[in-house]
Write an enzyme that holds these catalytic residues in place. Structure first.
Site, PDB file in Angstrom:
ATOM      1  N   HIS A 107      41.980  30.806  27.193  1.00 10.22           N
ATOM      2  CA  HIS A 107      41.167  30.775  28.419  1.00 10.22           C
ATOM      3  C   HIS A 107      41.038  32.187  29.006  1.00 10.22           C
ATOM      4  O   HIS A 107      39.938  32.608  29.383  1.00 10.22           O
ATOM      5  CB  HIS A 107      41.793  29.820  29.438  1.00 10.22           C
ATOM      6  CG  HIS A 107      41.173  29.903  30.805  1.00 10.22           C
ATOM      7  ND1 HIS A 107      40.137  29.084  31.194  1.00 10.22           N
ATOM      8  CD2 HIS A 107      41.425  30.725  31.856  1.00 10.22           C
ATOM      9  CE1 HIS A 107      39.793  29.400  32.437  1.00 10.22           C
ATOM     10  NE2 HIS A 107      40.556  30.393  32.859  1.00 10.22           N
ATOM     11  N   GLU A 108      42.147  32.910  29.091  1.00 14.56           N
ATOM     12  CA  GLU A 108      42.097  34.280  29.640  1.00 14.56           C
ATOM     13  C   GLU A 108      41.240  35.179  28.752  1.00 14.56           C
ATOM     14  O   GLU A 108      40.520  36.045  29.251  1.00 14.56           O
ATOM     15  CB  GLU A 108      43.512  34.855  29.819  1.00 14.56           C
ATOM     16  CG  GLU A 108      44.399  34.086  30.798  1.00 14.56           C
ATOM     17  CD  GLU A 108      43.729  33.796  32.135  1.00 14.56           C
ATOM     18  OE1 GLU A 108      42.887  34.604  32.571  1.00 14.56           O
ATOM     19  OE2 GLU A 108      44.007  32.749  32.738  1.00 14.56           O
ATOM     20  N   HIS A 141      37.699  35.046  29.709  1.00 13.94           N
ATOM     21  CA  HIS A 141      37.287  35.958  30.785  1.00 13.94           C
ATOM     22  C   HIS A 141      37.018  37.360  30.231  1.00 13.94           C
ATOM     23  O   HIS A 141      36.075  38.030  30.665  1.00 13.94           O
ATOM     24  CB  HIS A 141      38.367  36.029  31.871  1.00 13.94           C
ATOM     25  CG  HIS A 141      38.471  34.776  32.694  1.00 13.94           C
ATOM     26  ND1 HIS A 141      37.381  34.194  33.292  1.00 13.94           N
ATOM     27  CD2 HIS A 141      39.539  33.994  33.024  1.00 13.94           C
ATOM     28  CE1 HIS A 141      37.775  33.106  33.956  1.00 13.94           C
ATOM     29  NE2 HIS A 141      39.079  32.964  33.799  1.00 13.94           N
ATOM     30  N   HIS A 160      33.478  39.370  30.348  1.00 12.86           N
ATOM     31  CA  HIS A 160      33.354  40.751  30.819  1.00 12.86           C
ATOM     32  C   HIS A 160      32.623  41.612  29.793  1.00 12.86           C
ATOM     33  O   HIS A 160      31.729  42.373  30.142  1.00 12.86           O
ATOM     34  CB  HIS A 160      34.748  41.317  31.104  1.00 12.86           C
ATOM     35  CG  HIS A 160      34.741  42.642  31.790  1.00 12.86           C
ATOM     36  ND1 HIS A 160      35.741  43.559  31.626  1.00 12.86           N
ATOM     37  CD2 HIS A 160      33.844  43.209  32.630  1.00 12.86           C
ATOM     38  CE1 HIS A 160      35.465  44.642  32.341  1.00 12.86           C
ATOM     39  NE2 HIS A 160      34.317  44.449  32.968  1.00 12.86           N
TER      40      HIS A 160
END
Ligand SMILES: [Zn+2]
Length: 236
Positions: free
Chosen positions: A103-104, A107, A111
C-alpha cells in the site's frame, strides 16, 4: 445568548458521533491487522523486501525503505522520498505486513506518475493545518462579538474549517487508489497466493474505513459549525 448555551449545546452530539465512528474504525483496523499479522506469507519475504521489490518493478530507484517506530505508523514521505515501515511491518513476513508495505509503495508510485489527487492533497496540507487550527478561535471570538464583525468571523471560521474537511475528502481517492495498486501488484506478480491476497484486501479495506470515518467525522463537525453559525444569524 446566555453562557449555559455553550455547555448544553445539543450540536455537540454530532462531534460525539464522529468520535465514536473513528474509534470503531480504529478498533476494527487494529483487530484485522493483528489477526493477519499472525499469518505468515508462504514466500517468507518481509515487508521491507516486498516494498523494495515493488518499487523496483515500477522503475523507482530513488526511494529508500526505512524502519520507523510505532504501530500502523507506516507512510510514504514524498519530500524525503522515504518509505517508512513500522516495527510490525518492516521485518515481518506476515500477509498483513506485505499488504501494508505494498500500500505504501502505491503512494510512491502515485508520486512518481504524478497522480493528480496526491498533488492536490499535498497542496491542501498547509491550508488544512492552518484552517483546523484557526477556525475555532475565529468562531469563538465571532460568537462573543456583535453585528457584522461577528458574522464575518464566524463565516470565515467555517470557510477555513471547510479547507480541513476538503483535505479529508481528497485523502479518500488517494488511499483507495494506493490500496488498489497494492492488490493488483501482489496479485499479478505472484508475490502472494490468491488466498493471501484475499487477506490483504481485508486488511486494506479496514484501513480505508478509518479514512472514511475521518472524513465523515470532519463533515459532522462542519455541519455543527454551520448550525451554530446559522442559529447565531437567526438570533440577530
Ligand atoms: Zn495510505
Amino acid at each position: 445568548m446566555p453562557m449555559f448555551y455553550y455547555y448544553f449545546d445539543p450540536t455537540y452530539s454530532l462531534v460525539l458521533i464522529g468520535v465514536l465512528i473513528c474509534l470503531l474504525a480504529s478498533a476494527r483496523v487494529n483487530s484485522v491487522f493483528a489477526r493477519y499479522s499472525r499469518v505468515r506469507s508462504r514466500s517468507g519475504m518481509t515487508g521491507k523486501e516486498a516494498a523494495e521489490r515493488i518499487l523496483r518493478m515500477n522503475g523507482i530507484y530513488d526511494v529508500r525503505v526505512v524502519h520507523i517506530p510505532g504501530n500502523l505508523t507506516d507512510h510514504y514521505n514524498p519530500g524525503k522520498k522515504t518509505l517508512g515501515l513500522s516495527d510490525t511491518v518492516y521485518n515481518s513476513s506476515s500477509v498483513a505486513a506485505i499488504g501494508v508495505a505494498a500500500h505504501e509503495c502505491g503512494h510512491a508510485v502515485q508520486h512518481s506518475v504524478g497522480y493528480a489527487p496526491l498533488s492536490i492533497r499535498g497542496a491542501l496540507v498547509p491550508v488544512a493545518n492552518f484552517g483546523s487550527a484557526i477556525s475555532w478561535p475565529l468562531i469563538l471570538i465571532g460568537l462573543l462579538m456583535n453585528g457584522e464583525m461577528s458574522a464575518l468571523l464566524i463565516n470565515l471560521g467555517i470557510l477555513l474549517f471547510f479547507a480541513a474537511v476538503l483535505f479529508q475528502i481528497v485523502t479518500l481517492p488517494v488511499e483507495f487508489n494506493a490500496s488498489g495498486r497494492a492488490v493488483k501488484v501482489l496479485e499479478s506478480s505472484g508475490m502472494l497466493y490468491p488466498d493471501e491476497v484475499g487477506a490483504v484486501k481485508k486488511v486494506l479495506r479496514a484501513a480505508a474505513l478509518t479514512y472514511v470515518a475521518g472524513a465523515a467525522s470532519a463533515i459532522l463537525q462542519l455541519l455543527r459549525l454551520m448550525i451554530i453559525g446559522g442559529r447565531r444569524n437567526n438570533n440577530e
